[in-house]
Design a protein around this motif. Structure first.
Motif, PDB file in Angstrom:
ATOM      1  N   LEU A  57      -0.284  39.960  33.512  1.00 11.12           N
ATOM      2  CA  LEU A  57       0.693  38.865  33.561  1.00 11.12           C
ATOM      3  C   LEU A  57       1.979  39.318  34.247  1.00 11.12           C
ATOM      4  O   LEU A  57       2.539  38.600  35.086  1.00 11.12           O
ATOM      5  N   ALA A  58       2.453  40.517  33.908  1.00 10.44           N
ATOM      6  CA  ALA A  58       3.673  41.039  34.536  1.00 10.44           C
ATOM      7  C   ALA A  58       3.443  41.292  36.023  1.00 10.44           C
ATOM      8  O   ALA A  58       4.319  41.025  36.859  1.00 10.44           O
ATOM      9  N   PHE A  59       2.260  41.802  36.365  1.00 10.41           N
ATOM     10  CA  PHE A  59       1.931  42.038  37.772  1.00 10.41           C
ATOM     11  C   PHE A  59       1.956  40.733  38.555  1.00 10.41           C
ATOM     12  O   PHE A  59       2.460  40.680  39.684  1.00 10.41           O
ATOM     13  N   ALA A  60       1.423  39.660  37.954  1.00  8.50           N
ATOM     14  CA  ALA A  60       1.389  38.358  38.632  1.00  8.50           C
ATOM     15  C   ALA A  60       2.795  37.896  38.990  1.00  8.50           C
ATOM     16  O   ALA A  60       3.021  37.317  40.061  1.00  8.50           O
ATOM     17  N   ILE A  61       3.750  38.149  38.102  1.00  9.97           N
ATOM     18  CA  ILE A  61       5.137  37.745  38.352  1.00  9.97           C
ATOM     19  C   ILE A  61       5.773  38.631  39.417  1.00  9.97           C
ATOM     20  O   ILE A  61       6.331  38.153  40.410  1.00  9.97           O
ATOM     21  N   MET A  62       5.674  39.948  39.224  1.00 12.76           N
ATOM     22  CA  MET A  62       6.365  40.889  40.115  1.00 12.76           C
ATOM     23  C   MET A  62       5.749  40.948  41.503  1.00 12.76           C
ATOM     24  O   MET A  62       6.428  41.279  42.478  1.00 12.76           O
ATOM     25  N   HIS A  63       4.471  40.611  41.609  1.00 13.40           N
ATOM     26  CA  HIS A  63       3.785  40.682  42.902  1.00 13.40           C
ATOM     27  C   HIS A  63       4.373  39.701  43.912  1.00 13.40           C
ATOM     28  O   HIS A  63       4.213  39.875  45.126  1.00 13.40           O
ATOM     29  N   GLY A  64       5.084  38.682  43.423  1.00 11.20           N
ATOM     30  CA  GLY A  64       5.699  37.718  44.331  1.00 11.20           C
ATOM     31  C   GLY A  64       6.639  38.370  45.319  1.00 11.20           C
ATOM     32  O   GLY A  64       6.760  37.927  46.468  1.00 11.20           O
ATOM     33  N   ALA A 123      -3.457  34.295  28.350  1.00  4.94           N
ATOM     34  CA  ALA A 123      -2.640  35.505  28.471  1.00  4.94           C
ATOM     35  C   ALA A 123      -1.436  35.391  27.539  1.00  4.94           C
ATOM     36  O   ALA A 123      -0.821  34.332  27.435  1.00  4.94           O
ATOM     37  N   SER A 124      -1.094  36.478  26.875  1.00  2.31           N
ATOM     38  CA  SER A 124      -0.020  36.439  25.887  1.00  2.31           C
ATOM     39  C   SER A 124       1.349  36.634  26.532  1.00  2.31           C
ATOM     40  O   SER A 124       1.579  37.642  27.207  1.00  2.31           O
ATOM     41  N   PRO A 125       2.277  35.691  26.323  1.00  2.00           N
ATOM     42  CA  PRO A 125       3.634  35.868  26.853  1.00  2.00           C
ATOM     43  C   PRO A 125       4.357  37.027  26.178  1.00  2.00           C
ATOM     44  O   PRO A 125       5.359  37.523  26.691  1.00  2.00           O
ATOM     45  N   GLU A 126       3.843  37.472  25.031  1.00  2.00           N
ATOM     46  CA  GLU A 126       4.483  38.561  24.291  1.00  2.00           C
ATOM     47  C   GLU A 126       4.345  39.903  25.000  1.00  2.00           C
ATOM     48  O   GLU A 126       4.944  40.895  24.574  1.00  2.00           O
ATOM     49  N   LEU A 127       3.563  39.946  26.080  1.00  2.00           N
ATOM     50  CA  LEU A 127       3.473  41.165  26.885  1.00  2.00           C
ATOM     51  C   LEU A 127       4.753  41.381  27.694  1.00  2.00           C
ATOM     52  O   LEU A 127       4.993  42.472  28.204  1.00  2.00           O
ATOM     53  N   ILE A 128       5.551  40.320  27.820  1.00  2.00           N
ATOM     54  CA  ILE A 128       6.835  40.377  28.521  1.00  2.00           C
ATOM     55  C   ILE A 128       7.940  40.368  27.470  1.00  2.00           C
ATOM     56  O   ILE A 128       7.927  39.517  26.570  1.00  2.00           O
ATOM     57  N   GLN A 171       3.041  47.720  23.831  1.00  2.00           N
ATOM     58  CA  GLN A 171       2.596  46.833  24.906  1.00  2.00           C
ATOM     59  C   GLN A 171       3.683  46.585  25.947  1.00  2.00           C
ATOM     60  O   GLN A 171       3.388  46.154  27.060  1.00  2.00           O
ATOM     61  N   LYS A 172       4.941  46.855  25.575  1.00  2.00           N
ATOM     62  CA  LYS A 172       6.051  46.602  26.494  1.00  2.00           C
ATOM     63  C   LYS A 172       6.666  47.898  27.017  1.00  2.00           C
ATOM     64  O   LYS A 172       7.731  47.873  27.641  1.00  2.00           O
ATOM     65  N   SER A 173       6.008  49.012  26.775  1.00  2.00           N
ATOM     66  CA  SER A 173       6.554  50.305  27.192  1.00  2.00           C
ATOM     67  C   SER A 173       6.676  50.428  28.705  1.00  2.00           C
ATOM     68  O   SER A 173       7.414  51.264  29.218  1.00  2.00           O
ATOM     69  N   TRP A 174       5.953  49.594  29.443  1.00  2.00           N
ATOM     70  CA  TRP A 174       5.997  49.614  30.905  1.00  2.00           C
ATOM     71  C   TRP A 174       7.326  49.095  31.450  1.00  2.00           C
ATOM     72  O   TRP A 174       7.706  49.409  32.589  1.00  2.00           O
ATOM     73  N   TYR A 206      10.463  29.448  32.135  1.00  2.00           N
ATOM     74  CA  TYR A 206      10.189  28.223  31.372  1.00  2.00           C
ATOM     75  C   TYR A 206       8.767  28.244  30.816  1.00  2.00           C
ATOM     76  O   TYR A 206       8.541  27.968  29.632  1.00  2.00           O
ATOM     77  N   TYR A 207       7.800  28.571  31.664  1.00  2.00           N
ATOM     78  CA  TYR A 207       6.405  28.585  31.211  1.00  2.00           C
ATOM     79  C   TYR A 207       6.157  29.687  30.181  1.00  2.00           C
ATOM     80  O   TYR A 207       5.364  29.512  29.250  1.00  2.00           O
ATOM     81  N   LEU A 208       6.831  30.819  30.337  1.00  2.00           N
ATOM     82  CA  LEU A 208       6.681  31.900  29.362  1.00  2.00           C
ATOM     83  C   LEU A 208       7.210  31.477  27.993  1.00  2.00           C
ATOM     84  O   LEU A 208       6.544  31.674  26.968  1.00  2.00           O
ATOM     85  N   GLU A 209       8.409  30.891  27.961  1.00  2.00           N
ATOM     86  CA  GLU A 209       8.964  30.476  26.674  1.00  2.00           C
ATOM     87  C   GLU A 209       8.132  29.356  26.060  1.00  2.00           C
ATOM     88  O   GLU A 209       7.891  29.334  24.852  1.00  2.00           O
ATOM     89  N   ARG A 210       7.681  28.448  26.901  1.00  2.00           N
ATOM     90  CA  ARG A 210       6.869  27.340  26.392  1.00  2.00           C
ATOM     91  C   ARG A 210       5.569  27.858  25.777  1.00  2.00           C
ATOM     92  O   ARG A 210       5.154  27.408  24.709  1.00  2.00           O
ATOM     93  N   ALA A 211       4.934  28.817  26.453  1.00  2.00           N
ATOM     94  CA  ALA A 211       3.693  29.389  25.925  1.00  2.00           C
ATOM     95  C   ALA A 211       3.950  30.133  24.620  1.00  2.00           C
ATOM     96  O   ALA A 211       3.131  30.102  23.696  1.00  2.00           O
ATOM     97  N   ALA A 212       5.105  30.807  24.539  1.00  2.00           N
ATOM     98  CA  ALA A 212       5.434  31.558  23.321  1.00  2.00           C
ATOM     99  C   ALA A 212       5.638  30.630  22.129  1.00  2.00           C
ATOM    100  O   ALA A 212       5.379  31.008  20.984  1.00  2.00           O
ATOM    101  N   LYS A 213       6.088  29.403  22.388  1.00  2.00           N
ATOM    102  CA  LYS A 213       6.358  28.451  21.308  1.00  2.00           C
ATOM    103  C   LYS A 213       5.168  27.540  20.999  1.00  2.00           C
ATOM    104  O   LYS A 213       5.191  26.820  20.000  1.00  2.00           O
ATOM    105  N   THR A 214       4.167  27.559  21.867  1.00  2.00           N
ATOM    106  CA  THR A 214       3.031  26.648  21.704  1.00  2.00           C
ATOM    107  C   THR A 214       1.950  27.277  20.830  1.00  2.00           C
ATOM    108  O   THR A 214       1.545  28.419  21.055  1.00  2.00           O
ATOM    109  N   LYS A 215       1.495  26.509  19.872  1.00  2.00           N
ATOM    110  CA  LYS A 215       0.423  26.979  18.991  1.00  2.00           C
ATOM    111  C   LYS A 215      -0.875  27.085  19.783  1.00  2.00           C
ATOM    112  O   LYS A 215      -1.254  26.181  20.518  1.00  2.00           O
ATOM    113  N   ARG A 216      -1.552  28.200  19.631  1.00  2.00           N
ATOM    114  CA  ARG A 216      -2.797  28.408  20.367  1.00  2.00           C
ATOM    115  C   ARG A 216      -3.906  27.508  19.820  1.00  2.00           C
ATOM    116  O   ARG A 216      -3.943  27.224  18.622  1.00  2.00           O
ATOM    117  N   PRO A 217      -4.825  27.059  20.682  1.00  2.00           N
ATOM    118  CA  PRO A 217      -5.944  26.236  20.213  1.00  2.00           C
ATOM    119  C   PRO A 217      -6.779  26.987  19.180  1.00  2.00           C
ATOM    120  O   PRO A 217      -6.920  28.213  19.246  1.00  2.00           O
TER     121      PRO A 217
END
Length: 499
Positions: A62-69, A88-93, A122-125, A144-155
Motif C-alpha cells: 500500500l505504501a509503495f502504491a502511494i510513493m511510486h507516484g 489492504a489495511s490503512p493501518e500499515l501507514i 508494521q510501520k518500522s519502514w 481521504y481514502y486512507l482515513e475513510r477506510a480506517a473508519k469503515t467497518k470491514r464486511p
C-alpha cells in the motif's frame, strides 16, 4: 493477454507461484507499478497478496502504491483506493499522515512526537527517506481514502461469502471509490446483499434522492463498473408519454425499431443490469403506470415483437432532486452527527427518519402505486468542507493530467498549445479548501466545484503565456506551482534555474 497467459496453467500452479519474488520484489509490486486497476484486480482474483511486503525495506504494498507516484510522475490514487477496497489495511501507514486528512503534511513528514504508532513493527519502514517520500506523495485524495477506510467497518465473513457466491465481491469495496455519500454507499451495499441473498421475482427498485451534483450518477456508474453490469441511463426530461420512453406497439409507426430502453431490457432478458432513470420527478403518470408491472413482478413486453421479457434481475434506480429542501434542511439540522461518522447507530437512526420523510414526499408527488413498489430510498447528503476539498483536488489532478500532455503545433483537432506542464500543489489541503469555500454551492454540488478547476486553468494559461519565448514541441517540461497566499490561490511558474 495476462488472463490468457494465466489460463494456460492450472489453478494450483498459479496460486503457488503468483506471489513469488522477482529480483527481490514480490510480484504484486510489479502489478501495482503498472498503475492499472484492471491488472491489479485480475492478479488478486488469481491469488495475488495485497498484504505483500518488500522484506529488505519492510515497505508494504500500500505504501509503495502511494510513493511510486513520484517515480512514474503520475497520480496513483486509483491504485490506492483499489487496494483499500480489496482489503489492504490503512493501518500499515502511520495515522499521522492521514488523520485528519484535511491538513497540509510537513515537507519531511510528521515528527516522531506526532507519530504515536511508529513503534509498531508494521510501520518500522516509515523513517528518514521513506517518511519524506510518503509526505511528498500522499496526496489529499489518498489521505481521504486512507482515513475513510480506517473508519469503515470491514464486511463480515458472511457478507464476503454471499458476495463471492454471487460473483459480486467487488461490491464490498464500493465506498472506497466515492467522495462523500458514505451512508448512501453503505445502505446500497446492505440492500444489494440482502436482495441477492434471498432473491425473488420482484426486482430491486431504488430511489437515489439528493441535490444535483452530489454523486447519484457516479454511484450508479461505479456500481455497474464493479459488478461488470451494463448501465442504461435514461434522461426522463425528454419523455412526456410512455410510448416515447418504451416505444409504440404495432400497428403504430416505429414499432419495429423500439427505443433504447425497450431494446436494452430485451437484450438483458433474465440478466443482471442497471437502468438509471435520471430526473425521475419530470415523468408523467402515464410513465408511472407503465412501470408498475416491471417494478412489481419483473414482467415486461418487448414493444417490437410483443415477446415477454423477464427483467426481475434488473436494478432500477430512480434519481430525483425533487426532495432537496427536505434533505438540505435535515443535513443542516443534524450536521454534527451526519458528517462526523463517529456514531454509526445514531447516523442510521437519523437517515431512517430522513428516508421516511422522503418516501412521504415521493408519494405526494407520484402517488401510492409506484411508491409502494420502491425497495429502498437512499438519501444523498450535501458535501462537508473536507469532501468539497477532495472533489476540487480530483478536478485539479485531471487538469494536471491534461496539461502534462505534449505540445502539438499541427493545425487541426490534435492541436495543443498548452502542454508539457507539470502542475504541482504545494499545500494541497489549504489550496483545495480555499477553492472549495469560494466555489461550492449546495444546489449544484460537484458541478460548482468544477468551476474551481476552470479558475485555476485560466490562471495557469495567463502565467504560461507570460513566458517571453515561442511555444515549441521540443521544449522541456515546465513546472507551475499552486499555493495559497492570504486566502487567495496563486499559480506561479518555477524559473528553470531554481527547479
Amino acid at each position: 493477454m495476462i488472463q490468457q497467459y494465466l489460463g494456460r496453467f492450472d489453478d494450483d500452479t498459479v496460486k503457488k507461484q503468483i506471489n513469488n519474488d522477482i529480483e527481490g520484489f514480490p510480484a504484486m509490486f510489479y502489478v501495482v507499478e503498472t498503475n492499472k486497476e484492471d491488472i491489479l484486480r485480475l492478479w488478486v482474483s488469481h491469488g495475488g497478496d495485497i498484504s505483500a511486503v518488500h522484506e529488505p525495506s519492510k515497505v508494504p504494498l500500500l505504501a509503495f502504491a502511494i510513493m511510486h507516484g513520484e517515480d512514474i510522475q503520475a497520480d496513483t490514487t486509483i491504485m490506492t483506493a483499489t487496494l483499500l477496497s480489496l482489503g489492504a489495511s490503512p493501518e500499515l501507514i502511520p495515522s499521522a499522515f492521514y488523520s485528519p486528512y484535511l491538513q497540509d503534511l510537513p515537507e519531511h513528514g510528521p515528527s516522531n512526537d506526532n507519530i504515536k504508532d511508529l513503534t509498531d513493527e508494521q510501520k518500522s519502514w516509515c523513517k528518514d527517506v521513506a517518511r519524506g517520500k510518503l509526505a511528498r506523495t500522499c496526496s489529499l485524495s489518498q489521505r481521504y481514502y486512507l482515513e475513510r477506510a480506517a473508519k469503515t467497518k470491514r464486511p463480515s465473513r458472511r457478507q464476503h461469502q454471499v458476495a463471492q457466491r454471487m460473483n459480486a465481491e467487488p461490491l464490498l469495496g464500493i465506498a472506497n471509490f466515492l467522495i462523500g455519500q458514505t451512508t448512501a454507499a453503505k445502505a446500497l451495499l446492505d440492500t444489494l446483499l440482502a436482495h441477492i441473498t434471498e432473491p425473488g421475482k420482484k426486482p430491486l427498485v431504488l430511489v437515489f434522492a439528493g441535490p444535483s451534483g452530489h454523486g447519484k450518477t457516479e454511484l450508479a456508474k461505479r456500481l455497474g463498473h464493479l459488478l461488470s453490469l451494463e448501465l442504461e441511463v435514461v434522461d426522463c426530461t425528454i419523455f412526456n408519454r410512455e410510448m416515447e420512453m418504451f416505444g409504440p406497439r404495432h400497428p403504430y409507426v416505429g414499432a419495429d425499431r423500439g427505443t433504447p430502453l425497450n431494446n436494452f431490457l430485451s437484450k438483458h432478458h433474465e440478466e443482471r443490469c442497471i437502468v438509471f432513470l435520471d430526473e425521475f420527478e419530470k415523468t408523467s403518470p402515464d410513465i408511472h403506470k407503465a412501470l408498475l408491472l416491471p417494478f412489481d413482478s419483473g414482467d415486461y413486453q418487448d414493444r417490437r415483437n410483443l415477446d415477454k421479457v423477464n427483467c426481475s434481475k434488473t436494478i432500477w434506480i430512480m434519481a430525483t432532486n425533487a426532495h432537496d429542501p427536505i434533505i438540505q434542511d435535515f443535513s443542516t439540522a443534524n450536521s454534527h452527527v451526519l458528517f462526523s461518522e463517529e456514531d454509526e447507530s445514531e447516523t442510521k437512526r437519523l437517515l431512517k427518519q430522513l428516508s421516511h420523510k422522503i418516501r412521504d414526499d415521493f408519494r405526494s408527488h407520484h402517488g401510492a402505486p409506484i411508491t409502494g413498489r420502491i425497495s429502498e430510498i437512499l438519501p444523498f447528503l450535501t458535501f462537508s468542507v473536507g469532501e468539497q476539498s477532495v472533489i476540487v483536488h480530483k478536478a485539479l489532478l485531471e487538469l494536471g493530467r491534461k496539461v502534462r500532455q505534449p505540445v502539438n503545433l499541427s493545425e487541426g483537432p490534435g492541436e495543443k498549445l498548452l502542454g508539457n506542464v507539470r502542475l504541482r500543489i504545494r499545500r494541497d489541503a489549504s489550496v483545495c479548501r480555499a477553492l472549495a469555500e469560494s466555489e461550492y454551492h449546495s444546489d449544484l454540488g460537484a458541478r460548482s466545484l468544477l468551476a474551481a478547476a476552470e479558475k485555476i486553468k485560466r490562471l495557469l494559461v495567463e502565467e504560461y503565456l507570460k513566458v517571453d519565448e515561442e511555444i515549441t514541441e521540443r521544449g522541456g517540461m515546465s513546472d507551475f506551482f499552486l499555493d495559497v497566499n492570504g486566502g487567495e490561490v496563486t499559480v506561479n511558474m518555477v524559473p528553470p534555474k531554481s527547479r
